[in-house]
Design a protein around this motif. Structure first.
Motif, mmCIF file in Angstrom:
data_model
loop_
_atom_site.group_PDB
_atom_site.id
_atom_site.type_symbol
_atom_site.label_atom_id
_atom_site.label_comp_id
_atom_site.label_asym_id
_atom_site.label_seq_id
_atom_site.Cartn_x
_atom_site.Cartn_y
_atom_site.Cartn_z
ATOM 1 N N HIS A 25 0.835 -1.209 0.000
ATOM 2 C CA HIS A 25 0.000 0.000 0.000
ATOM 3 C C HIS A 25 0.868 1.256 0.000
ATOM 4 C CE1 HIS A 25 -3.550 2.334 0.497
ATOM 5 N NE2 HIS A 25 -3.425 2.560 1.787
ATOM 6 N N PHE A 26 1.900 1.257 0.861
ATOM 7 C CA PHE A 26 2.809 2.402 0.934
ATOM 8 C C PHE A 26 3.553 2.601 -0.390
ATOM 9 C CE2 PHE A 26 7.216 3.801 1.775
ATOM 10 C CZ PHE A 26 6.956 5.089 2.231
ATOM 11 N N HIS A 27 4.101 1.524 -0.930
ATOM 12 C CA HIS A 27 4.865 1.623 -2.172
ATOM 13 C C HIS A 27 3.977 2.018 -3.341
ATOM 14 C CE1 HIS A 27 8.890 -0.535 -1.255
ATOM 15 N NE2 HIS A 27 8.348 -0.113 -0.118
ATOM 16 N N ASP A 28 2.719 1.632 -3.313
ATOM 17 C CA ASP A 28 1.797 2.033 -4.375
ATOM 18 C C ASP A 28 1.459 3.517 -4.270
ATOM 19 O OD1 ASP A 28 -0.003 1.659 -6.589
ATOM 20 O OD2 ASP A 28 -1.656 1.731 -5.146
ATOM 21 N N CYS A 29 1.049 3.953 -3.081
ATOM 22 C CA CYS A 29 0.555 5.324 -2.922
ATOM 23 C C CYS A 29 1.649 6.376 -3.081
ATOM 24 C CB CYS A 29 -0.125 5.475 -1.566
ATOM 25 S SG CYS A 29 -1.687 4.566 -1.440
ATOM 26 N N PHE A 30 2.887 6.021 -2.778
ATOM 27 C CA PHE A 30 3.975 6.995 -2.875
ATOM 28 C C PHE A 30 4.492 7.164 -4.304
ATOM 29 C CE2 PHE A 30 6.223 8.847 0.949
ATOM 30 C CZ PHE A 30 5.069 8.889 1.720
ATOM 31 N N CYS A 89 -2.340 6.479 -5.117
ATOM 32 C CA CYS A 89 -2.911 5.150 -4.847
ATOM 33 C C CYS A 89 -3.741 4.695 -6.045
ATOM 34 C CB CYS A 89 -3.783 5.197 -3.600
ATOM 35 S SG CYS A 89 -2.995 5.935 -2.152
ATOM 36 N N GLY A 90 -3.060 4.191 -7.070
ATOM 37 C CA GLY A 90 -3.737 3.794 -8.294
ATOM 38 C C GLY A 90 -3.419 2.379 -8.737
ATOM 39 N N ALA A 91 -2.851 1.580 -7.852
ATOM 40 C CA ALA A 91 -2.519 0.177 -8.134
ATOM 41 C C ALA A 91 -1.512 0.013 -9.273
ATOM 42 C CB ALA A 91 -3.795 -0.634 -8.436
ATOM 43 N N SER A 92 -0.690 1.028 -9.497
ATOM 44 C CA SER A 92 0.337 0.911 -10.544
ATOM 45 C C SER A 92 1.377 -0.139 -10.187
ATOM 46 C CB SER A 92 1.009 2.266 -10.792
ATOM 47 O OG SER A 92 1.508 2.817 -9.587
ATOM 48 N N ILE A 93 1.521 -0.431 -8.889
ATOM 49 C CA ILE A 93 2.507 -1.424 -8.452
ATOM 50 C C ILE A 93 2.104 -2.846 -8.857
ATOM 51 C CG2 ILE A 93 1.482 -1.885 -6.171
ATOM 52 C CD1 ILE A 93 4.380 -1.857 -5.074
ATOM 53 N N LEU A 94 0.848 -3.057 -9.179
ATOM 54 C CA LEU A 94 0.365 -4.404 -9.504
ATOM 55 C C LEU A 94 0.625 -4.816 -10.946
ATOM 56 C CD1 LEU A 94 -3.146 -4.383 -7.753
ATOM 57 C CD2 LEU A 94 -0.947 -5.120 -6.810
ATOM 58 N N ALA A 132 -7.054 -0.610 -6.946
ATOM 59 C CA ALA A 132 -6.544 0.344 -5.954
ATOM 60 C C ALA A 132 -7.335 0.245 -4.658
ATOM 61 C CB ALA A 132 -6.607 1.765 -6.518
ATOM 62 N N ASP A 133 -8.653 0.100 -4.765
ATOM 63 C CA ASP A 133 -9.468 -0.069 -3.562
ATOM 64 C C ASP A 133 -9.200 -1.408 -2.895
ATOM 65 O OD1 ASP A 133 -10.729 2.389 -3.431
ATOM 66 O OD2 ASP A 133 -12.512 1.743 -4.539
ATOM 67 N N ILE A 134 -8.935 -2.433 -3.680
ATOM 68 C CA ILE A 134 -8.642 -3.749 -3.094
ATOM 69 C C ILE A 134 -7.396 -3.671 -2.214
ATOM 70 C CG2 ILE A 134 -8.024 -6.146 -3.570
ATOM 71 C CD1 ILE A 134 -9.631 -5.935 -6.184
ATOM 72 N N ILE A 135 -6.337 -3.002 -2.693
ATOM 73 C CA ILE A 135 -5.112 -2.861 -1.891
ATOM 74 C C ILE A 135 -5.426 -2.141 -0.579
ATOM 75 C CG2 ILE A 135 -2.834 -1.796 -1.751
ATOM 76 C CD1 ILE A 135 -2.578 -2.079 -4.760
ATOM 77 N N VAL A 171 -5.830 6.333 6.542
ATOM 78 C CA VAL A 171 -6.872 6.895 5.677
ATOM 79 C C VAL A 171 -6.286 8.026 4.830
ATOM 80 C CG1 VAL A 171 -9.066 8.147 5.633
ATOM 81 C CG2 VAL A 171 -8.781 6.191 7.155
ATOM 82 N N LYS A 172 -5.431 8.833 5.448
ATOM 83 C CA LYS A 172 -4.800 9.926 4.703
ATOM 84 C C LYS A 172 -3.848 9.375 3.644
ATOM 85 C CE LYS A 172 -2.560 14.410 5.326
ATOM 86 N NZ LYS A 172 -2.085 15.393 6.324
ATOM 87 N N LEU A 173 -3.045 8.368 4.003
ATOM 88 C CA LEU A 173 -2.150 7.734 3.036
ATOM 89 C C LEU A 173 -2.940 7.230 1.831
ATOM 90 C CD1 LEU A 173 0.658 6.434 2.272
ATOM 91 C CD2 LEU A 173 -0.124 4.413 3.522
ATOM 92 N N GLY A 174 -4.080 6.630 2.092
ATOM 93 C CA GLY A 174 -4.893 6.065 1.022
ATOM 94 C C GLY A 174 -5.579 7.084 0.140
ATOM 95 N N SER A 175 -5.432 8.362 0.489
ATOM 96 C CA SER A 175 -6.064 9.411 -0.318
ATOM 97 C C SER A 175 -5.077 10.142 -1.226
ATOM 98 C CB SER A 175 -6.746 10.438 0.595
ATOM 99 O OG SER A 175 -5.778 11.253 1.249
ATOM 100 N N ILE A 176 -3.803 9.725 -1.200
ATOM 101 C CA ILE A 176 -2.771 10.447 -1.948
ATOM 102 C C ILE A 176 -3.027 10.358 -3.453
ATOM 103 C CG2 ILE A 176 -0.317 10.495 -2.563
ATOM 104 C CD1 ILE A 176 0.326 9.562 0.266
#
Length: 317
Positions: A58-63, A67-72, A115-118, A291-296
């Motif tokens: 989650h951290f590596h995706d959102c940063f 938070c768009g699931a680009s890491i997947l 992205a929501d699944i992560i 919650v804030k991390l997940g809104s980036i």
């Protein structure tokens, strides 16, 4: 009930999250959150270290691009993806996301974003490990870009001030950074990430003086024969999501250099002490910070897409 006792922390979602909504899938896929929760619960019963894996994912995706699931996304012959970037080569848990996505597609096709699944998987895994169970707003869309050159994450040997620059760039302040690093209470690291602290700290020829000598001796027994070996970042309750990580670093028993410096740096020491003495305060703050991390930099509305397969972008129309 997820099988652990935990407190439910309720708080007002800040305006920055106005484009995301709690119960976003209430009418389009009412079982969405329970489907993800069940998949995570099944995996956790088999492998409780999945909590750390999802937090890291989650951290590596959102940063990176939000938070768009680009890491997947898997690399293709012509295009490399974020997965091949050095910081992401030890990220894991992708197959669990796949299971959740398949179940969701069977129930309500092309509705729930990867992205929501992560985000949901991280939340559910935290609760299963005894951490806070909190409400997360959903409605993220999946990104359309995954480029390894975009991956620029703070390393474990960075200073507190250096790490803060990365977090501030994403709208996360100092106290929130200290809070989020508390995720290391369920984390682990390979020896090569901190081996310089055990024998030749900054070229001194001796171990890092800020590390408890007893811990140095113990870690050398594990790491000297194999720098790829893994050790828990919290030595006592390594699968429980609690505040013991902060107690460890106050005792100079932090594994990663950044973790230890949180307890030593004047800008963060008081926050560390506060969390070490008050576990409920830590968990409450952690829920808010997640919650804030997940809104980036989230994509919403018509932006991005809802992937059919989390590993590949949808075919162009």
């Amino acid at each position: 009930n997820l099988g652990h006792s935990y407190s439910l922390f309720l708080f007002v979602i800040p305006p920055v999250l106005a484009n995301l909504q709690v119960d976003f899938y209430k009418s389009t896929c009412p079982q969405a959150e329970s489907i993800v929760q069940q998949v995570v619960k099944n995996e956790f019963s088999r492998d409780p270290s999945i909590t750390a894996a999802f937090l890291r994912m989650h951290f590596h995706d959102c940063f990176v691009r939000g938070c768009g699931a680009s890491i997947l996304i898997d690399s293709a012959k012509k295009n490399s993806s974020e997965k091949i970037a050095s910081p992401n080569q030890t990220v894991r848990g992708y197959e669990v996301i796949d299971k959740a996505k398949k179940s969701l597609e069977d129930t309500c096709s092309t509705t729930v974003s990867c992205a929501d699944i992560i985000t949901l998987a991280a939340r559910d895994a935290i609760a299963l490990a005894g951490g806070p169970n909190y409400t997360v707003p959903t409605g993220r869309r999946d990104g359309l870009v995954s480029n390894p050159d975009d991956v620029n994450l703070p390393g474990p040997g960075i200073s507190v001030s250096g790490a803060l620059q990365f977090f501030k760039a994403k709208g996360i302040d100092l106290n929130e950074m200290v809070t989020l690093l508390g995720a290391h209470t369920v984390g682990f690291a390979r020896c090569f990430f901190f081996s310089n602290r055990l024998s030749n700290f900054r070229g001194s020829g001796v171990p890092d003086p800020s590390m408890d000598p007893t811990l140095v001796a113990k870690l050398n027994k594990t790491c000297a024969p194999n720098v790829s070996a893994t050790v828990f970042l919290d030595h006592n309750t390594f699968f429980s999501f609690d505040n013991k990580f902060y107690n460890q670093i106050l005792l100079k028993r932090g594994i990663l250099q950044l973790d230890q410096e949180l307890a030593l740096d004047n800008s963060t020491a008081s926050t560390v002490s506060g969390f070490a003495s008050n576990g409920i305060r830590f968990q409450n703050n952690f829920a808010k910070a997640m919650v804030k991390l997940g809104s980036i930099e989230v994509l919403v509305g018509k932006a991005g897409e809802i992937r059919n397969n989390c590993r590949v972008f949808n075919p162009a129309n």
